[in-house]
Design an enzyme around this catalytic site. Sequence first.
Site, mmCIF file in Angstrom:
data_model
loop_
_atom_site.group_PDB
_atom_site.id
_atom_site.type_symbol
_atom_site.label_atom_id
_atom_site.label_comp_id
_atom_site.label_asym_id
_atom_site.label_seq_id
_atom_site.Cartn_x
_atom_site.Cartn_y
_atom_site.Cartn_z
ATOM 1 N N LYS A 73 52.524 -24.423 7.338
ATOM 2 C CA LYS A 73 53.247 -25.520 7.982
ATOM 3 C C LYS A 73 52.650 -26.887 7.665
ATOM 4 O O LYS A 73 53.365 -27.858 7.480
ATOM 5 C CB LYS A 73 53.288 -25.284 9.491
ATOM 6 C CG LYS A 73 54.176 -24.115 9.904
ATOM 7 C CD LYS A 73 54.235 -23.992 11.403
ATOM 8 C CE LYS A 73 55.237 -22.923 11.831
ATOM 9 N NZ LYS A 73 54.931 -21.597 11.319
ATOM 10 N N HIS B 198 58.808 -19.240 23.176
ATOM 11 C CA HIS B 198 59.021 -19.706 21.803
ATOM 12 C C HIS B 198 59.782 -18.696 20.950
ATOM 13 O O HIS B 198 59.815 -18.827 19.724
ATOM 14 C CB HIS B 198 57.695 -20.053 21.119
ATOM 15 C CG HIS B 198 56.868 -21.031 21.888
ATOM 16 N ND1 HIS B 198 57.282 -22.321 22.155
ATOM 17 C CD2 HIS B 198 55.657 -20.903 22.491
ATOM 18 C CE1 HIS B 198 56.354 -22.944 22.861
ATOM 19 N NE2 HIS B 198 55.374 -22.102 23.087
ATOM 20 N N ARG C 281 63.393 -16.870 4.111
ATOM 21 C CA ARG C 281 63.950 -15.521 4.202
ATOM 22 C C ARG C 281 65.279 -15.601 4.936
ATOM 23 O O ARG C 281 65.682 -16.659 5.397
ATOM 24 C CB ARG C 281 62.995 -14.608 4.977
ATOM 25 C CG ARG C 281 62.605 -15.203 6.335
ATOM 26 C CD ARG C 281 61.785 -14.262 7.184
ATOM 27 N NE ARG C 281 61.190 -14.907 8.340
ATOM 28 C CZ ARG C 281 61.803 -15.212 9.461
ATOM 29 N NH1 ARG C 281 63.092 -14.958 9.585
ATOM 30 N NH2 ARG C 281 61.161 -15.774 10.472
#
Length: 666
Positions: free
Chosen positions: A116, A235, A296
């Site tokens: 990230k 989350h 993906r």
Amino acid sequence: MFKKILIANRGEIACRVAATAKRMGVRTVAVYSDADADAKHVHACDEAVHIGGSSPRESYLLGARVIGAALATGAQAVHPGYGFLSENEDFAQACADAGLVFIGPPPSAIKAMGLKAESKQLMEKAGVPLVPGYHGAGQDPQMLKGEADRIGYPVLIKASAGGGGKGMRIVTKTEEFDAALASCMREAINSFGDDAVLIERYVTRPRHIEIQVFGDSHGDCVYLFERDCSVQRRHQKVLEEAPAPGMSEARRAEMGAAAVAAAKAVGYVGAGTVEFIAEPTADGDLRFFFMEMNTRLQVEHPVTEAITGLDLVEWQLRVASGEPLPLKQHELRRHGHAIEARICAENPDSNFLPATGRLEVYRTPSDAVSFERGNVRVDAGVREGDAISPFYDSMIAKLIVWGADRAQALARLDAALAATHIVGLHTNVAFLRRVAASRSFAQADLDTALIERERAVLFDAPPLPIEVAAAGVVAHALAAEQTLEDADPWSRRAGWRLHGSAARRFDIEAQGTHHPFALERSAGAQTLVSGAQRWPLVTHARAANTHDVTLGGRRLNLTVYATGERFSVFSPDGSAVVDEFDPIAHSADGAHETGGLAAPMPGKVIAFLAKAGDSVTKGQPLAVMEAMKMEHTIAAPRDGTVAELLYAVGDQVNEGGELLRLAPAA
């Protein structure tokens, strides 16, 4: 086009890929672990290869074994699904080195977007808006805490290599940072083998909006509109829908262009998702920031398929085999509205603790002939009788509905969830119905705090009225007895008496409370009785488990499943689980008190947060367990002193296993 592919995954996504491959005439190879020897995906494929033990680290995460299975069976390509090895650039490269096509992006794109921090830096150069934060390589805990203090609370700690909601913690003040960072890094190393994190400002009313992108090896890239995935717990996504409610066409085009720019910046090929955090602006539109790219296919891809009429797995296979994208950007259209609900084995009223057990009953709307073909879709990797194990994630199935507009899709979602009957373990089906019916979701007042904001109506909701559950038990019992009758009048069980009425007791227990009921029969009429309350009762069995019941003048359609001494009663208004009341078992209440801290689910002990001799207070965290790829903190049930730890860190514990003993507080 490929002649044979290997599917390097399990569960519903493996079944999903196999279905498209079969339609296209492509043969498939499954891989499976010890726990999945008889799994649905194994039977969905043309061939299957055993690759190891039940734990993912002993099977599905072993890239060399997966590649070996592909080579041994003559597969030409490997479809990774999602999770496991799907975003592992080393595995993608190993496939290429072995002469196999990886049905996904090139390793360089996975690497660029997989971390990230690095991806944020790359997106900044590409002009994609970013949330303020720290995306550097330094990982000293004190330095990270200083960065969080600089950014200003609340902040979000995120595993740099993470995804799927794992390795993420919200921190609201500096005093909470150290513990949150340690937990986040533990979960990250267990899930991704990398404990690096980044720190970002936490947007207080964020919407999670993602753009489906697709690139080919000829340099073209398109976006297939957006999905709103704002409804989340811990989350992880709960409900997803497409298109995103309330988004202007100008903002949709702007976000789509940004997503395509992000994909082109890394030379992307195949299916991918660019995720954005969006927040409302003063003019009622949305401001958006790049969050991450998932390299993906996503769990929620069916809602995109529903509004576009496209098969994204077919697109994956065509692009991976070298074909150009089937459509150009100007040729893409969207129609109607779609919503996906993730049906999971978990208990929402116990902080979403994962559940394990056997699917004694598993009935979905696809079994109900009242649903129009094409409006309801169920993607599942399980069948009735299968077991949900602690080795993999808790998702049982995905329920997808389509409507001409959002209102119709919402109505179909509720009807489809009401027709979903699962017996044998806790699920979130009833919770999903409450979320979909909540004011916030119904009015599209969306953000990632929706579940917490609607807590009062979502958790500990009143169960199905006990008299309705009792009526279901009675109807089911009477129907079962009628099957035993024959022409002999003495076999009749209608309770006929020459004089007076007949009464029969039905003692049931719900949530630990005894409810005595009686069925009175007189002159052809039936009455359900509980204390001073009386309800005229008429029952008619329509099938083995379904009953038309008129209770006190109200007509009900009830479906009842009996498993041992337990009855699961489903109605359009909700469901209930009741047991036959056993007075002998209740004659010694309190005899089974252990005085300890029990594991609420099977899993592995990650840490003890207290030692023998420590004084603890009710609600104090005492242990951390890992189950279904997530960490769960277990708190003290009452004040006391830790007398003894009964397991060691790393031990596997069965559900109900006593982790430690608590002595009374001094």
